[in-house]
Design a protein around this motif. Sequence first.
Motif, mmCIF file in Angstrom:
data_model
loop_
_atom_site.group_PDB
_atom_site.id
_atom_site.type_symbol
_atom_site.label_atom_id
_atom_site.label_comp_id
_atom_site.label_asym_id
_atom_site.label_seq_id
_atom_site.Cartn_x
_atom_site.Cartn_y
_atom_site.Cartn_z
ATOM 1 N N UNK A 63 -29.618 0.763 12.993
ATOM 2 C CA UNK A 63 -29.091 0.827 11.633
ATOM 3 C C UNK A 63 -29.147 2.250 11.106
ATOM 4 N N UNK A 64 -28.184 2.578 10.257
ATOM 5 C CA UNK A 64 -28.126 3.875 9.583
ATOM 6 C C UNK A 64 -27.804 3.634 8.113
ATOM 7 N N UNK A 65 -28.296 4.495 7.266
ATOM 8 C CA UNK A 65 -28.043 4.314 5.831
ATOM 9 C C UNK A 65 -28.186 5.603 5.055
ATOM 10 N N UNK A 106 -30.884 8.158 6.552
ATOM 11 C CA UNK A 106 -31.442 7.986 7.886
ATOM 12 C C UNK A 106 -30.357 7.473 8.815
ATOM 13 N N UNK A 107 -30.589 7.712 10.112
ATOM 14 C CA UNK A 107 -29.566 7.356 11.090
ATOM 15 C C UNK A 107 -30.213 6.811 12.361
ATOM 16 N N UNK A 108 -29.586 5.762 12.884
ATOM 17 C CA UNK A 108 -29.957 5.176 14.185
ATOM 18 C C UNK A 108 -31.421 4.779 14.255
ATOM 19 N N UNK A 109 -31.889 4.093 13.229
ATOM 20 C CA UNK A 109 -33.212 3.470 13.296
ATOM 21 C C UNK A 109 -33.093 2.202 14.144
ATOM 22 N N UNK A 110 -33.860 2.116 15.243
ATOM 23 C CA UNK A 110 -33.813 0.955 16.143
ATOM 24 C C UNK A 110 -35.075 0.119 15.922
ATOM 25 N N UNK A 111 -34.864 -1.164 15.681
ATOM 26 C CA UNK A 111 -36.021 -2.044 15.530
ATOM 27 C C UNK A 111 -35.692 -3.402 16.118
ATOM 28 N N UNK A 112 -36.747 -4.181 16.343
ATOM 29 C CA UNK A 112 -36.592 -5.516 16.932
ATOM 30 C C UNK A 112 -36.783 -6.572 15.864
ATOM 31 N N UNK A 135 -12.226 -2.380 8.456
ATOM 32 C CA UNK A 135 -12.788 -2.009 9.757
ATOM 33 C C UNK A 135 -14.097 -2.747 10.012
ATOM 34 N N UNK A 136 -14.945 -2.748 8.987
ATOM 35 C CA UNK A 136 -16.259 -3.385 9.129
ATOM 36 C C UNK A 136 -16.144 -4.871 9.398
ATOM 37 N N UNK A 137 -15.163 -5.520 8.717
ATOM 38 C CA UNK A 137 -15.023 -6.959 8.880
ATOM 39 C C UNK A 137 -14.526 -7.332 10.271
ATOM 40 N N UNK A 138 -13.788 -6.417 10.881
ATOM 41 C CA UNK A 138 -13.243 -6.701 12.211
ATOM 42 C C UNK A 138 -14.091 -6.108 13.338
ATOM 43 N N UNK A 139 -15.087 -5.289 12.973
ATOM 44 C CA UNK A 139 -15.943 -4.667 13.991
ATOM 45 C C UNK A 139 -17.178 -5.521 14.233
ATOM 46 N N UNK A 140 -17.934 -5.135 15.261
ATOM 47 C CA UNK A 140 -19.170 -5.863 15.586
ATOM 48 C C UNK A 140 -20.327 -5.427 14.693
ATOM 49 N N UNK A 141 -20.147 -4.347 13.923
ATOM 50 C CA UNK A 141 -21.179 -3.871 13.011
ATOM 51 C C UNK A 141 -21.094 -4.642 11.704
ATOM 52 N N UNK A 142 -22.177 -4.567 10.924
ATOM 53 C CA UNK A 142 -22.146 -5.184 9.599
ATOM 54 C C UNK A 142 -22.720 -4.217 8.568
ATOM 55 N N UNK A 143 -22.246 -4.375 7.349
ATOM 56 C CA UNK A 143 -22.642 -3.510 6.243
ATOM 57 C C UNK A 143 -23.778 -4.153 5.475
ATOM 58 N N UNK A 150 -25.929 -2.377 13.838
ATOM 59 C CA UNK A 150 -25.259 -2.788 15.076
ATOM 60 C C UNK A 150 -26.249 -3.527 15.964
ATOM 61 N N UNK A 151 -25.770 -4.597 16.592
ATOM 62 C CA UNK A 151 -26.584 -5.332 17.569
ATOM 63 C C UNK A 151 -26.475 -4.623 18.919
ATOM 64 N N UNK A 152 -27.579 -4.003 19.388
ATOM 65 C CA UNK A 152 -27.574 -3.267 20.668
ATOM 66 C C UNK A 152 -28.422 -3.990 21.715
ATOM 67 N N UNK A 153 -28.630 -5.282 21.546
ATOM 68 C CA UNK A 153 -29.471 -6.044 22.476
ATOM 69 C C UNK A 153 -28.943 -5.973 23.895
#
Length: 890
Positions: free
Chosen positions: A613-615, A594-600, A528-536, A633-636
């Motif tokens: 990112x979540x971890x 942690x979950x949904x940490x947003x950074x630039x 799933x991860x390899x085919x999704x837009x997210x990365x591990x 995840x890239x949310x740009x």
Amino acid sequence: MRSQISSLKRSAPQFTFGSITLAVVTLSCLYLHAHFAATAFAYLLVVLLFSLMGSFIASSALCILAIAALAYYFAPPAFTLRIEDPQDLPVVVAFFIVSIVGTHLIGKLRQEREAARVAAGKLQQSAADLEDREKRWRAIFEHNPAMYFMVDEAGTVLNVNTFGATQLGYARAELTGQSVLRVFLEEDRAFVRKCIRRCLEDIGQSRTWDVQKVRKDGSVLWVRENAKAMLWADNQPIVLIACEDITERKRTELALQRSEAHLAQAQELSHTGSFSWNATSGEAFWSKETFRIFQLDPETAPAPQLVIERTHPDDRVSVKETIDRAMRDLRDFEHEYRLLLPDGSVKHIHARARVTRTASGEIEFVGAATDITAARRAEQQLRRSEAYLAEAQHLSHTGSWSWDVYGLDFVYRSAEVDRLFGFSPQESVSIETIRSRIHPDDLPRLQEVQRQAIEHKEGRFEYDFRILLPDGGIRRIHSVAHVVVGSDGNVSELIGTHMDVTEQHAARERLENTLAALRESEQRFRDYAETASDWLWETGPDHQVTHLSEHTSTAGILAKRLMGLPRWDIARDVEEEPEKWRQHRAMLEAHLPFRDLVYRTVNRIGSPIYVRTSGKPFFDGKGNFLGYRGVSTDITATIRADQAEQELRKAQAELAHVTRVTTLGELTTTIAHEINQPLAAIISNADACLGWMGREAPNLSAARSSVEWIIEDAIRASEVIRRVRALAKKGEIEMVALDINEVVKDVIALVTRELVSHRVSLRTELTAALPTILGDRIQLQQVIINLVMNGIEAMEAVTDRTRELLIQSSKDDLGHVQLAVTDCGIGVAEDDADRVLDPFFTTKASGLGMGLSICRSIVEAHGGRLSIVHKDGPGATFQFALPQHKEAVS
């Protein structure tokens, strides 16, 4: 020189006739052999008689001629100019002195009599002028459209003009002799007494104050009172008060103050402060909320250096670079940073600014700074709560769900339920899919539970079933559920939990199956991860990156470049948001998920991107901390879309304001003329007032009239400025009940000079007693001005007919208030009629094509419609219709 020549001209006839008369007297005396003294007396009478004609020069000359004649004809020896007889010499001297003195006295008497006659004429004229001025003053006092009161030192009304009494709903007799305090509110009477007392303390000094007056019917109006005390008959002081009705102005001021207060309160509630900075002059403006955010005294002069000084040391370089780049490139900017305040607290600030150009052509940055500290903390708290719940369910192998008993579908299912059934969270699950996952021997039991729930509508149900996993394994589930009854009294949902109890049934089997399922699940997840837009990703005990999935390149990130770096070295907003990163590092040190940490951060080409990112931490068998695993995840695109939408809304408001200001620029000549007229009148009346006051006996009545005219002209100029300020004002839309005819009259006052300069005659057909509409006065003025100016421009080339512009207001068949502007210009071509209201369409060589488009947007925002009406003959008609105000209809 001219007066001397004129005097000689007047003396010549007198001398001529006097000489003739002397000659006649001389011949008579010679013929009669008159005595020397008698002849001298006759000559003296002639000289004095002719001196009454007014010329001293001629009289003196006649005197000299008479003496010569006496000496020549009557002093022996005859025909000589010598006087031989000593007795004749005193006579000649006496004759000369008497004639000269007599002539001089007669001249003085004549001058004094002439001066007395002139003075009497002037006195009579002054009395007539005084009586005429008194009549004019009484007429002005009685009929001037302003309220005038004359009160004594006790506050008793001595006189009031008819207009003033009528404005308050009284007859003059009802107010005369009464206390002036009866027309004021109870709470304002002490203030009025104080004002009258101050006038009486300083006779002749004008004083002005604003106060409310009460009409006879109990309604209230605001007035501006201009008062002056003076001495009246018997040296008794009185106070003359002129009252100007400023109710509408006060309402406007109160509305403006309320609007400013609302804006300040809105900024305070949203923790958003506004600012502007002139890049040319260096002048800056901060709103009150901006000073509060930065914890600075509002008296402090704002400057970009203050921002840098308040910025967190870790963010100062970034903030300074942003400001320098904006100054250098003169472009909009947006950034987030942290403030380190004097009390040691830290704030997160999100600042945005755009470049604008002032009317004088100077570059100015206008923007807003928002305190997003609470949002950042709430966001982190929410992520932490969601992570806690997800982790708790995951740790307990318990998933929550809600099942629609009629739709036969999940209304809600947690991620753990999907894991238990082997579904993807985004997967659409049908009843057939669910049944295919449940062991066939357990399906009847589940159907029975659902039937009982529908029938009994209450109770708690517990049951067990098995799930046939896609990998062939069996998962044993213990479920607890209860019913939810809808408003119709029927069961609508079943809410419950699924708990994995496979271990309780077969520990060894569970272990083997779990390991096999875990390996397969891991592989599936990796797929799933390899085919999704997210990365591990994975990090070690020191929080440095040890693994990134290979497809990070899809987000423009090079995995090799990030290996061995902690997350805070990858991010680019650490200095801007220190509190966020402090809390994040604290969670990592506590080994908490942690979950949904947003950074630039930046991609491999250096462009900024936003990552969510979540971890969660992982440990070895002995409980030793090994690091974190998670997903990013890239949310740009999402963030940029939100920013673009906000910029669009702001750009629309800015465009409408720029259009209004541009229209004002086109009306500069009109505005200057409308202001110069009353200013010129003010100067003329002020000069006249100084002249009246500078007399030896100052004419106070005339001076007072000049001052009253000055006040009237100042009010005219003030009204023009008010209208211009209203159009130039940049603020929020204020929807109020309006009379469309009043809006049209305000517009006519602004464009009258423009009509005159283009030789356009204006005709209005405004239907009286139209229903009120709900709208923003300034925006509707902008629409009407645009239509009028377009009509004027359309008639520029008309030379064969009268240039006439017609403004009509009416009520259409639907009950809407309709306004039409008709010109006799070149008209609109049929091919252009359907496009003339579209953005960027124009028939003008220098036009932008946005005027009518903005007008259409404003009218549609008011619930109306702007259209072009086809008409017979030359010209075009643009009209719009607006619905009635609902409160007015009711």
